[in-house]
Design a protein around this motif. Structure first.
Motif, PDB file in Angstrom:
ATOM      1  N   GLY A   1       3.562 -13.054   1.361  1.00  0.00           N
ATOM      2  CA  GLY A   1       3.680 -11.709   1.922  1.00  0.00           C
ATOM      3  C   GLY A   1       2.505 -10.821   1.536  1.00  0.00           C
ATOM      4  O   GLY A   1       1.979 -10.067   2.373  1.00  0.00           O
ATOM      5  N   CYS A   2       2.077 -10.898   0.287  1.00  0.00           N
ATOM      6  CA  CYS A   2       0.924 -10.095  -0.166  1.00  0.00           C
ATOM      7  C   CYS A   2      -0.350 -10.518   0.556  1.00  0.00           C
ATOM      8  O   CYS A   2      -1.152  -9.673   0.968  1.00  0.00           O
ATOM      9  CB  CYS A   2       0.743 -10.238  -1.669  1.00  0.00           C
ATOM     10  SG  CYS A   2       1.996  -9.388  -2.655  1.00  0.00           S
ATOM     11  N   ARG A   3      -0.541 -11.834   0.700  1.00  0.00           N
ATOM     12  CA  ARG A   3      -1.732 -12.309   1.402  1.00  0.00           C
ATOM     13  C   ARG A   3      -1.729 -11.863   2.859  1.00  0.00           C
ATOM     14  O   ARG A   3      -2.769 -11.509   3.422  1.00  0.00           O
ATOM     15  CB  ARG A   3      -1.812 -13.838   1.330  1.00  0.00           C
ATOM     16  CG  ARG A   3      -1.944 -14.413  -0.061  1.00  0.00           C
ATOM     17  CD  ARG A   3      -3.203 -13.954  -0.762  1.00  0.00           C
ATOM     18  NE  ARG A   3      -4.405 -14.406  -0.108  1.00  0.00           N
ATOM     19  CZ  ARG A   3      -5.630 -14.008  -0.429  1.00  0.00           C
ATOM     20  NH1 ARG A   3      -5.805 -13.139  -1.411  1.00  0.00           N
ATOM     21  NH2 ARG A   3      -6.687 -14.467   0.209  1.00  0.00           N
ATOM     22  N   MET A   4      -0.558 -11.862   3.482  1.00  0.00           N
ATOM     23  CA  MET A   4      -0.457 -11.389   4.867  1.00  0.00           C
ATOM     24  C   MET A   4      -0.785  -9.900   4.966  1.00  0.00           C
ATOM     25  O   MET A   4      -1.440  -9.457   5.911  1.00  0.00           O
ATOM     26  CB  MET A   4       0.948 -11.671   5.404  1.00  0.00           C
ATOM     27  CG  MET A   4       1.255 -13.145   5.617  1.00  0.00           C
ATOM     28  SD  MET A   4       2.986 -13.453   6.101  1.00  0.00           S
ATOM     29  CE  MET A   4       3.001 -12.693   7.731  1.00  0.00           C
ATOM     30  N   ALA A   5      -0.340  -9.124   3.980  1.00  0.00           N
ATOM     31  CA  ALA A   5      -0.627  -7.686   3.978  1.00  0.00           C
ATOM     32  C   ALA A   5      -2.127  -7.430   3.846  1.00  0.00           C
ATOM     33  O   ALA A   5      -2.690  -6.548   4.523  1.00  0.00           O
ATOM     34  CB  ALA A   5       0.133  -7.001   2.844  1.00  0.00           C
ATOM     35  N   ILE A   6      -2.793  -8.194   2.987  1.00  0.00           N
ATOM     36  CA  ILE A   6      -4.246  -8.051   2.856  1.00  0.00           C
ATOM     37  C   ILE A   6      -4.919  -8.352   4.196  1.00  0.00           C
ATOM     38  O   ILE A   6      -5.857  -7.664   4.613  1.00  0.00           O
ATOM     39  CB  ILE A   6      -4.791  -8.972   1.751  1.00  0.00           C
ATOM     40  CG1 ILE A   6      -4.234  -8.551   0.385  1.00  0.00           C
ATOM     41  CG2 ILE A   6      -6.324  -8.936   1.708  1.00  0.00           C
ATOM     42  CD1 ILE A   6      -4.523  -9.537  -0.731  1.00  0.00           C
ATOM     43  N   GLY A   7      -4.443  -9.378   4.891  1.00  0.00           N
ATOM     44  CA  GLY A   7      -4.999  -9.725   6.201  1.00  0.00           C
ATOM     45  C   GLY A   7      -4.858  -8.602   7.210  1.00  0.00           C
ATOM     46  O   GLY A   7      -5.779  -8.331   7.987  1.00  0.00           O
TER      47      GLY A   7
END
Length: 435
Positions: A111-117
């Motif tokens: 989820g955090c990686r998706m938010a950064i994207g």
């Protein structure tokens, strides 16, 4: 009058090089927050008990949303002032980076990686728009090379730095420190950046018009935020040529940004701290490649060589050099592995001025949107390649993965040779203008 003109020229120079410096540092931070996960990968997989396939999911999660948000991000870039948009997305992706250091599950990490994207998606279309507005056409490849080099020179020095931070503060501390750096830089950007004056932008536009299509029709005045423009962005062969090329270019890049430290640490047996230092060498090679390509390309244009030769030559040579990754499969020494991978990444850097084609080919009112589409297709490589490597290397053998990267480089070479064609702005048909 002459003195006033000289002062204005001096201010314009300071303004555009100041803007370029801001973009450069932003790119360094952008890539730091993309790639700190690769430095932390071994520690995270051990701490959270994750398999290589699960780590592949984490590596690719950034690109799921980064790719999807490219087109909306490009539209946003065409609609919002850079002084407001850039620090906003900087703060948002930095906060998501910081939160990564506080989570303890696979789902939360994804989820955090998706938010950064999501929040990094508008950054490269924004970079390209800023350069297009501040720099005349004959200066753009150099300007793009300078800020693109930030992703390589920054990581060349940051890889050891990030490895040391992790050594002392753990992988959680690594993410927290990275996030705080981005938040501080967002405030600095807001207070320092200014849009170009109407006079500066007009002059750059006039120079571009005179140098590229002095007898062409005036730019069509229509909003970039429209479904018709989105259709145009996906209906021209030239654009598909650079889109596919960017996907293949990204395939090599994403290996170095994700699996490369793990390849060195596990498959080549260097350990986390040593791999952080060895990994910096190919990034330095890529930095040299991207700077060399930009300045040589602009120099060739100024000497009167055709755009086909001046702009394509660095990309064609770079893609050819990127195929040398296959050599790492046939050597055992760390020195030779580092040599082949450095040559590969040098070639990737040499080909990284591909963004210049967006400003040279796209209709002028669609630079942000076409940049979003360009980065959307390129970003798909960051979705697929980490997952593919995770499956190909699940038994600890990275050789099939390097074969795949070699094939991608060859496909990108063919795309630029056979699809892009003549380097000139796309002229809209009467039907496209009318819709």
């Amino acid at each position: 009058m002459s003195r006033t003109t000289s002062q204005q020229s001096s201010q314009a120079k300071r303004g555009k090089f100041g803007a370029l410096a801001l973009i450069f540092v932003s790119v360094v931070i952008n890539y730091m927050d993309r790639t700190n996960i690769s430095v932390a990968a071994n520690a995270i997989s051990e701490d959270l008990e994750l398999t290589t396939i699960q780590m592949g999911l984490i590596f690719s999660a950034f690109a799921w949303t980064y790719s999807i948000m490219q087109i909306p991000g490009g539209m946003l870039v065409d609609a919002v002032r850079m002084r407001i948009l850039y620090p906003t997305i900087l703060v948002c992706w930095s906060l998501a980076t910081l939160v990564q250091g506080m989570v303890s599950s696979l789902a939360a990490m994804i989820g955090c990686r998706m938010a950064i994207g999501v929040f990094e998606a508008p950054s490269y279309p924004a970079n390209n728009k800023i350069v297009t507005h501040w720099f005349a056409e004959h200066e753009r490849a150099s300007a793009i090379a300078v800020y693109t080099s930030g992703q390589f020179i920054g990581l060349a020095f940051l890889m050891p730095f990030l490895a040391v931070i992790q050594e002392f503060f753990g992988w959680r501390g690594l993410f927290i420190v990275s996030g705080l750096i981005g938040i501080v830089w967002a405030a600095i950007w807001y207070f320092l950046y200014r849009d170009p004056s109407p006079e500066s932008e007009s002059e750059n536009s006039n120079v571009s018009e005179r140098s590229s299509h002095s007898n062409s029709e005036p730019v069509v005045a229509q909003s970039a935020v429209s479904w018709n423009n989105l259709k145009i962005a996906f209906s021209h062969r030239k654009l598909w040529g650079i889109y596919i090329g960017q996907f293949c270019l990204g395939g090599t890049l994403i290996f170095f940004l994700t699996w490369f430290p793990t390849y060195l640490a596990d498959y080549r047996g260097l350990g986390d701290l040593n791999s952080g230092f060895v990994a910096s060498i190919p990034f330095l090679a890529a930095f040299c490649g991207v700077l060399l390509s930009g300045f040589i390309s602009d120099a060739l244009v100024k000497k009167g060589y055709s755009k086909e030769f001046s702009r394509k030559a660095p990309i064609v040579v770079g893609m050819l050099l990127s195929t040398s990754v296959i050599g790492a499969n046939y050597v055992d020494s760390t020195v030779m592995v580092t040599f082949f991978l450095s040559l590969t990444f040098f070639g990737n850097g040499l080909a990284s001025i591909a963004w210049v084609f967006v400003s040279l080919i796209a209709p002028r009112h669609m630079v942000g949107l076409v940049g979003g589409c360009f980065n959307f297709i390129g970003g798909l490589s960051a979705v697929t390649v980490p997952l593919a490597i995770g499956y190909l290397a699940k038994d600890g053998d990275f050789r099939p993965a390097l074969v795949m990267i070699c094939c991608l480089a060859l496909m990108g070479l063919c795309s630029y040779l056979f699809l892009v064609g003549k380097i000139e702005p796309i002229e809209l048909s009467e039907q496209e203008k009318a819709q």
